[in-house]
Scaffold this motif. Structure first.
Motif, PDB file in Angstrom:
ATOM      1  N   SER A 297       1.958   5.756  -1.121  1.00 15.58           N
ATOM      2  CA  SER A 297       2.027   5.143   0.208  1.00 15.58           C
ATOM      3  C   SER A 297       2.216   3.630   0.125  1.00 15.58           C
ATOM      4  O   SER A 297       2.983   3.051   0.897  1.00 15.58           O
ATOM      5  CB  SER A 297       0.803   5.504   1.037  1.00 15.58           C
ATOM      6  N   SER A 298       1.544   2.980  -0.793  1.00 16.41           N
ATOM      7  CA  SER A 298       1.729   1.532  -0.900  1.00 16.41           C
ATOM      8  C   SER A 298       3.130   1.205  -1.404  1.00 16.41           C
ATOM      9  O   SER A 298       3.732   0.224  -0.959  1.00 16.41           O
ATOM     10  CB  SER A 298       0.664   0.897  -1.799  1.00 16.41           C
TER      11      SER A 298
ATOM     12  N   PHE B 255       5.501   1.407   1.673  1.00 15.72           N
ATOM     13  CA  PHE B 255       5.420   0.227   2.543  1.00 15.72           C
ATOM     14  C   PHE B 255       5.946  -1.023   1.839  1.00 15.72           C
ATOM     15  O   PHE B 255       6.549  -1.892   2.462  1.00 15.72           O
ATOM     16  CB  PHE B 255       3.988   0.001   3.028  1.00 15.72           C
TER      17      PHE B 255
ATOM     18  N   PHE C 136       4.705  -5.146   6.678  1.00 17.13           N
ATOM     19  CA  PHE C 136       4.786  -4.044   5.727  1.00 17.13           C
ATOM     20  C   PHE C 136       4.051  -4.351   4.421  1.00 17.13           C
ATOM     21  O   PHE C 136       3.516  -3.452   3.778  1.00 17.13           O
ATOM     22  CB  PHE C 136       6.236  -3.634   5.486  1.00 17.13           C
TER      23      PHE C 136
ATOM     24  N   SER D 266       8.824  -3.717   2.995  1.00 14.11           N
ATOM     25  CA  SER D 266       8.564  -5.152   2.991  1.00 14.11           C
ATOM     26  C   SER D 266       9.674  -5.913   2.271  1.00 14.11           C
ATOM     27  O   SER D 266      10.202  -6.904   2.784  1.00 14.11           O
ATOM     28  CB  SER D 266       7.211  -5.425   2.335  1.00 14.11           C
TER      29      SER D 266
ATOM     30  N   LEU E 191       0.563  -3.559   5.275  1.00 17.34           N
ATOM     31  CA  LEU E 191       0.391  -2.102   5.317  1.00 17.34           C
ATOM     32  C   LEU E 191       0.336  -1.526   3.894  1.00 17.34           C
ATOM     33  O   LEU E 191      -0.407  -0.582   3.634  1.00 17.34           O
ATOM     34  CB  LEU E 191       1.507  -1.449   6.129  1.00 17.34           C
ATOM     35  N   ALA E 192       1.114  -2.108   2.987  1.00 14.10           N
ATOM     36  CA  ALA E 192       1.044  -1.690   1.576  1.00 14.10           C
ATOM     37  C   ALA E 192      -0.334  -1.991   1.013  1.00 14.10           C
ATOM     38  O   ALA E 192      -0.914  -1.173   0.277  1.00 14.10           O
ATOM     39  CB  ALA E 192       2.127  -2.389   0.760  1.00 14.10           C
TER      40      ALA E 192
END
Length: 167
Positions: free
Chosen positions: A31-32, A35, A14, A39, A17-18
């Motif tokens: 969005s970050s 994610f 995650f 995390s 993904l961030a």
């Protein structure tokens, strides 16, 4: 949640993904941040990466929102445990390094000493200072993240922080 098991691999997934959302998304902050929340919920070590993202935001308000918003899922996932046994929550989540000498850098040093010399360092009177060292190490890593955020690209800064933590 991170209450009974802190899963590094999911947390790192995650976090990456961030990073990807931050670098390639049109709505990078939202969005970050989403994610990043996931995390931190899996392993709160990744909260030390918050300065890497936050100090890249423009404006003080966006920085504060990222810093305050990043651990929301983490704290939310702990609410059911906080109402029943706060001491168990503190032990399982925030004091898991109380097993110093068995995991991580301290485990490597202690097991090597036991193997080479036969001396169990965990039984030494000075060993309880290991816990203060861990606290200082986490503070130093947070300060390193702030320093890295201003000098290196985001992906390089994250890699450096992972290498420090996992070495």
């Amino acid at each position: 949640s991170g209450m009974f098991g802190q899963f590094d691999n999911l947390s790192l997934l995650f976090a990456l993904l961030a990073l990807q959302a931050y670098l390639f998304s049109n709505h990078r902050s939202v969005s970050s941040l989403f994610f990043f929340n996931l995390s931190i919920a899996f392993k709160h070590f990744t909260a030390m990466l918050v300065p890497l993202f936050a100090f890249r935001e423009s404006g003080t308000l966006k920085k504060v929102i990222f810093i305050a918003g990043a651990p929301l899922f983490f704290f939310g996932s702990l609410i059911p445990y906080a109402t029943s046994d706060v001491r168990a929550l503190a032990h399982h989540v925030f004091q898991y390094n109380l097993h110093a000498g068995y995991w991580g850098w301290s485990g490597l040093i202690c097991r090597t000493s036991l193997f080479l010399t036969g001396v169990d360092l965990t039984k030494q009177s000075w060993f309880h200072y290991t816990y203060q060292f861990n606290t200082m190490l986490y503070i130093a890593m947070l300060l390193a993240a702030i320093w890295l955020a201003k000098r290196f690209p985001l992906w390089e800064s994250m890699l450096i922080m992972f290498l420090i933590f996992y070495s």
